[in-house]
Motif scaffolding. Sequence first.
Motif, short mmCIF file in Angstrom:
data_model
loop_
_atom_site.label_atom_id
_atom_site.label_comp_id
_atom_site.label_asym_id
_atom_site.label_seq_id
_atom_site.Cartn_x
_atom_site.Cartn_y
_atom_site.Cartn_z
N THR A 97 0.85 -1.19 0.00
CA THR A 97 0.00 0.00 0.00
C THR A 97 0.88 1.24 0.00
OG1 THR A 97 -1.71 -1.17 1.24
CG2 THR A 97 -1.81 1.23 1.27
N VAL A 98 0.54 2.21 -0.85
CA VAL A 98 1.31 3.45 -0.94
C VAL A 98 0.37 4.62 -0.69
CG1 VAL A 98 2.78 4.88 -2.40
CG2 VAL A 98 2.80 2.41 -2.68
N SER A 99 0.78 5.51 0.22
CA SER A 99 0.03 6.73 0.47
C SER A 99 0.98 7.79 1.00
CB SER A 99 -1.11 6.48 1.46
OG SER A 99 -0.58 6.32 2.75
N ARG A 100 0.47 8.96 1.21
CA ARG A 100 1.26 10.05 1.79
C ARG A 100 1.04 10.12 3.30
NH1 ARG A 100 5.09 12.39 -1.61
NH2 ARG A 100 4.27 12.13 -3.69
N ASP A 101 0.52 9.06 3.87
CA ASP A 101 0.23 9.01 5.29
C ASP A 101 1.53 9.08 6.09
OD1 ASP A 101 -0.57 8.47 7.86
OD2 ASP A 101 -1.66 6.64 7.36
N GLU A 102 1.76 10.21 6.73
CA GLU A 102 3.00 10.43 7.48
C GLU A 102 3.10 9.54 8.71
OE1 GLU A 102 5.53 12.35 6.48
OE2 GLU A 102 4.44 13.00 4.71
N THR A 103 1.98 8.96 9.13
CA THR A 103 2.01 8.11 10.33
C THR A 103 2.49 6.70 9.99
OG1 THR A 103 -0.28 7.37 10.06
CG2 THR A 103 0.10 9.39 11.35
N ARG A 104 2.71 6.42 8.71
CA ARG A 104 3.17 5.08 8.32
C ARG A 104 4.53 5.21 7.65
NH1 ARG A 104 -2.01 1.99 6.11
NH2 ARG A 104 -1.20 0.26 7.31
N PRO A 105 5.60 5.23 8.42
CA PRO A 105 6.94 5.45 7.88
C PRO A 105 7.38 4.39 6.88
CG PRO A 105 7.03 4.93 10.23
CD PRO A 105 5.59 5.07 9.86
N THR A 106 6.86 3.17 6.99
CA THR A 106 7.24 2.12 6.05
C THR A 106 6.79 2.48 4.64
OG1 THR A 106 7.03 0.50 7.81
CG2 THR A 106 7.11 -0.35 5.57
N GLN A 107 5.59 3.05 4.52
CA GLN A 107 5.10 3.47 3.21
C GLN A 107 5.98 4.55 2.62
OE1 GLN A 107 1.02 4.60 3.57
NE2 GLN A 107 0.35 2.56 4.17
N GLN A 108 6.36 5.51 3.46
CA GLN A 108 7.23 6.59 3.00
C GLN A 108 8.57 6.03 2.53
OE1 GLN A 108 6.33 9.91 2.65
NE2 GLN A 108 4.36 8.92 2.99
N LEU A 109 9.10 5.08 3.29
CA LEU A 109 10.37 4.46 2.93
C LEU A 109 10.25 3.75 1.58
CD1 LEU A 109 13.27 3.50 3.54
CD2 LEU A 109 12.23 1.53 4.69
#
Length: 189
Positions: A97-109
């Motif tokens: 899952t990919v989003s700009r959700d800053e609370t999910r650092p794994t997605q940002q990584l």
Amino acid sequence: MVGQTVGYVRINTVDQDPAQQVEQLGECHKIFQDTGSGKSREAREGLRNLMKYVRGGDVVLVQSMDRLGHDTIDLYQILDELTRQGATVKLLSEGFTVSRDETRPTQQLMLKVLAVIADFERAKIKERQAEGIAIAKAKGKYKQQPKLNETDLEQIHTLLELGRSKAEIARQFQVSRQTVYNTLKRDLT
């Protein structure tokens, strides 16, 4: 913010049946579809319409990465555009899952990893292209694109006055648009 669930399906040929991908997406408010290679974004009307349609809070479901992007660069750009619009993208086969959700650092990584891979891929493509040109030059098979002469330049000006686009003119002279632009620029100096 709660949005819609939107699906995207791409099949390579008209002989293929999109039903399997559609079934894997499950319940969607709307599904966008393309038929053909993922190589050219311009030819993917379904993708263009998806990009226009998606809003913040929407979830975009795609059966797998290769259905969404042709290569890493293309995939990263599409994911970046969708997430900048506030959508979340779920790649079902990869369970990603990919989003700009800053609370999910794994997605940002993962998004940043994709960006690094895209940059690396772009550099490798340029490197292979330069190697190929060097080999072709060594064999005497590399030809630089022909420059347009003064007669061609006069014809270009006439065609422009008649309302023809530079793209049409480039096709007529069998050169790139950039060559037409460079010839016109050279004429001004």
